[in-house]
Write an enzyme that holds these catalytic residues in place. Structure first.
Site, PDB file in Angstrom:
ATOM      1  CG  ASP A 534      15.364   5.118  -2.318  1.00 55.79           C
ATOM      2  OD1 ASP A 534      15.116   6.094  -2.976  1.00 55.79           O
ATOM      3  OD2 ASP A 534      15.445   3.886  -2.403  1.00 55.79           O
ATOM      4  CD  GLU A 614     -16.186  -9.144   5.046  1.00 59.73           C
ATOM      5  OE1 GLU A 614     -15.565  -9.308   6.161  1.00 59.73           O
ATOM      6  OE2 GLU A 614     -16.567  -9.912   4.266  1.00 59.73           O
TER       7      GLU A 614
END
Ligand code: GLA
Length: 737
Positions: A534, A614
């Site tokens: 928030d 990777e």
């Protein structure tokens, strides 16, 4: 001047670049809401209608006039006790125990600059560069002596209006505030939908759009935190509104505790939306001279669809809520130890992670949960913020030095607001936890919540965090919060109804002190992932871990929903291992990176378990993220499709000058004999041509011309290359030529 008072008409008018807001003091001293919408001029009081409405109360001073009832008139700040039976913004219990009061207009003040709120986070803005202004409207209730100040902050260029209210008891007797909302908007007509952002742990902020019918649609949190379940953000939109058309209004709460947001369609087809403090477990007595401040609500209006509303919020949060060194700066690419090793690690294994991180070009190693007290699982240890040297094999200072010596920065996890019963802290101070005497508490992750409504507990918390941070070169703190609050009882509170509000004031105070003592520290908020995502937390922590769910495909939905109110620079997002730990799903490595790049970016895996190819990909991914990080942080965000509906989830960032755009598309689903899938960028400069290049992704580059007119791209879109597979991703850059 953005704020005007017309003495003759008794109207207050607030103008922003594209919106106008108007209210009027009527002949009885009530403040009526007239208008919030497209920018306009003139007095709008002709929208008010008066009729003799059955069963609707009339104010005493209206005498024999039966056509005046607040039950039917649009109000600015509805109060229980004035004859309005819709949901009020304020409920006060007076000295007799009655629930009614009747504040009337008593004056106003207009000042340059934006107000701030004592002890609470709020939008900040400059009087000169932002042309910010403040309006205060004063209301007074004769009966109780209560004064209410309505606060309006205006950031005209951003189309932002903020609201708050301060209630002060200037009477002789104690009164109790039982409900306090910060903002209310009444619409006399309209056919609306509400859009809210709902979910659960590991699946936060999924958009929910509902037609508003009679009665109330109410969301909120009783959890003491803003919550995974309902984000403190609500949009009211024309039922025909889309991303790019129609009217919509937003309310976003700058508060991290319990809240309520309501939309109500009344008996006359009028709509009210409001937002403020959650009233369950809340009742705040005010003695003579005492005040209570409602946390701020940020409002914005768009007449051009939801996308423009999003842009207003993104600019406001980025530039006027987030603060400090990292506000607009590049954030470190992290390797977080949680999904790499959970509670099972040693100092040596952490240094091995740091070594791998350095080799791959990762900036920072974050030591997550498990480094302190006795903490090899989540039963014990919270509250004992001293390093477990047996487990680490060294002191925390030594570990930090070793990590730094590998060539990476060091960050650490804490969960300062919590205590396990199994801890030295709890054994010493059982009364520091919220717990009702004689009642067994409700448990959440085997932990209790510390009573931050107490100053002594907050002081202890601040000191313990400082004593950790002072042990070495700690450049990042992950501030976690892993349960909902229950058993609200403070041993020192004068009234238990004050505790949850005072808790937030205590928390914000500690965060403020830490921000000023450690201006170079990056704090990332977290609450079981995104349970306290928030604007209140963003004032202190410019990024928040978006979700404990790191699955790239679920993240499409979570990050899509989050994007309505919050910019990507605030969204904590990491690449994790496959099969994914939350869903078991396997997705291409490049897709996981493409999704995490639309956030703060980092890794949450053990690089030692990766293949050489990777590892080579990681180096390339970090390079791409650093090349485009500025655009992702500050560009305008466009949602190009809806992951709940569309097969492909696509989104875009466009630089402010429109010279560059980054478009990402991820295939959510595939079928036999697939139809073609088109991506339609937006926000490019009409009339210009763009050079389109494939940046990265698991899919193939699209076979389209290298140079494409913006108008054609925005009108017809471009196809994904045929033959794409499930979960394939594509990232393109468009450079204006
Ligand atoms: C929460 C966080 C995770 C991790 C764990 C540690 O769930 O969201 O990222 O830090 O706590 O216990």
């Amino acid at each position: 001047m953005s704020i005007l008072f017309n003495d003759k008409e008794k109207t207050f008018t607030i103008h922003t670049a594209k919106s106008t807001y108007q209210m009027k003091v009527d002949s009885y001293g009530f403040l009526l809401h007239l208008y919030y919408g497209r920018r306009t001029d003139g007095c709008m009081d002709y929208i008010l209608t008066y009729a003799d409405r059955g069963m609707s109360g009339c104010p005493y001073d209206a005498g024999t006039v039966r056509t005046y009832s607040l039950d039917a008139l649009p109000q600015e700040f509805p109060v229980l006790g004035t004859g309005d039976f819709r949901s009020p913004a304020l409920i006060v219990r007076d000295q007799y125990g009655a629930y009614e009061c009747d504040p009337r207009y008593s004056g106003y003040e207009i000042t340059e600059g934006k107000y701030s709120l004592k002890g609470l986070p709020a939008v900040y803005a400059d009087a000169v560069s932002d042309k910010a202004e403040t309006l205060k409207i004063f209301l007074h209730d004769e009966h109780t002596g209560l004064d209410v100040t309505l606060l309006y902050g205006v950031l005209p260029e951003l189309d932002i209006i903020t609201r708050s209210a301060v209630v002060t008891n200037n009477g002789d007797k104690t009164v109790t505030v039982c409900k306090l909302h910060s903002a209310c908007l009444d619409f006399v007509s309209g056919d609306f939908d509400t859009i809210t952002f709902c979910g659960r742990h590991a699946m936060e902020r999924v958009p929910e759009r509902q037609r508003l019918g009679r009665g109330a649609h109410r969301i909120g949190s009783r959890r003491g935190a803003s919550s995974h379940q309902y984000n403190p953000f609500m949009i009211l939109a024309d039922s025909s509104a889309t991303e790019t058309s129609g009217r919509c209004w937003g309310m976003q709460f700058v508060y991290s505790g319990g809240f309520a947001a309501e939309a109500e369609l009344d008996q006359y087809g009028q709509t009210r939306i409001q937002m403020g403090l959650q009233e369950d477990k809340f009742s705040y007595p005010l003695n003579k001279g005492e005040s209570l401040t409602a946390p701020e609500v940020i409002m914005t209006y768009s007449g051009a669809g939801i996308e423009a509303l999003t842009h207003n919020y993104h600019k406001c949060l980025r530039d006027h809520i987030c603060r400090g060194k990292y506000k607009n700066a590049e954030r470190p690419v992290l390797l977080n130890s949680w999904e790499a090793s959970y509670f099972t690690f040693t100092g040596d294994s952490i240094c091995a992670l740091a070594h791998e991180a350095a080799e791959l070009g990762i900036d920072m190693l974050v030591l997550d949960d498990g480094w302190f007290g006795i903490r090899n699982n989540d039963y014990s240890g919270l509250g004992d913020w001293n390093a477990n040297e047996d487990k680490l094999g060294c002191t925390l200072s030594e570990l930090i030095r070793r990590v730094n010596a590998e060539g990476v920065r060091f960050g650490i996890w804490m969960e300062p607001e919590m205590v396990n019963e199994e801890s030295d802290l709890y054994r010493k101070h059982p009364d520091w936890a919220l717990r009702i005497p004689g009642k067994d508490p409700v448990r959440g992750r085997y932990q209790l919540v510390l009573d931050l409504s107490r100053k002594d507990v907050c002081d202890w918390m601040y000191e313990s965090i400082c004593s950790v941070l002072d042990q070495g070169n700690i450049e990042y703190l992950k501030w976690d919060y892993n349960r909902s609050i229950t058993d609200v009882y403070s041993h020192t509170a004068s009234d238990q109804g004050k505790v949850l509000y005072d808790y937030m004031i205590g928390l914000y105070d500690v965060l403020e002190k830490l921000n000023s003592k450690y201006p170079d520290l990056l704090i990332e908020g977290c609450s079981g992932g995104g349970g306290r995502f928030d604007a209140g937390m963003l004032y202190y922590t410019p990024q928040i871990w978006c979700s404990d769910n790191t699955d790239a495909i679920d993240r499409l939905t979570i990050q899509y929903g989050t994007s309505f109110g919050y910019p990507s620079c605030t969204v904590g997002a990491h690449v994790s291992a496959c099969p994914n730990h939350q869903t078991g799903r396997t997705t291409p490595f490049a897709t996981r990176a493409a999704v995490a790049m639309s956030g703060t970016f980092g890794y949450e895996l053990d690089p030692a378990k990766l293949s050489p190819s990777e590892k080579a990909e990681i180096k390339e991914q970090i390079k791409v993220f650093k090349d485009f990080g500025g655009l992702i942080r500050s560009g305008d965000h466009y949602r190009l499709s809806d992951p709940a509906r569309d097969i492909c989830c696509a989104w875009e960032y466009v630089s402010e000058d429109k010279s560059r755009a980054l478009v990402t598309a991820v295939v959510k689903d595939v079928h036999g004999n697939m139809t073609s899938v088109y991506v339609r960028p937006r926000g490019l400069e009409p009339g210009a041509e763009y050079k389109m290049s494939f940046v990265c992704g698991s899919g193939k580059a699209a076979p389209i011309p290298e140079i494409v007119p913006a108008d054609a791209l925005m009108e017809a879109g471009f196809p994904l290359p045929t033959g794409f597979r499930e979960y394939d991703s594509f990232v393109w850059v468009l450079d204006r030529i």
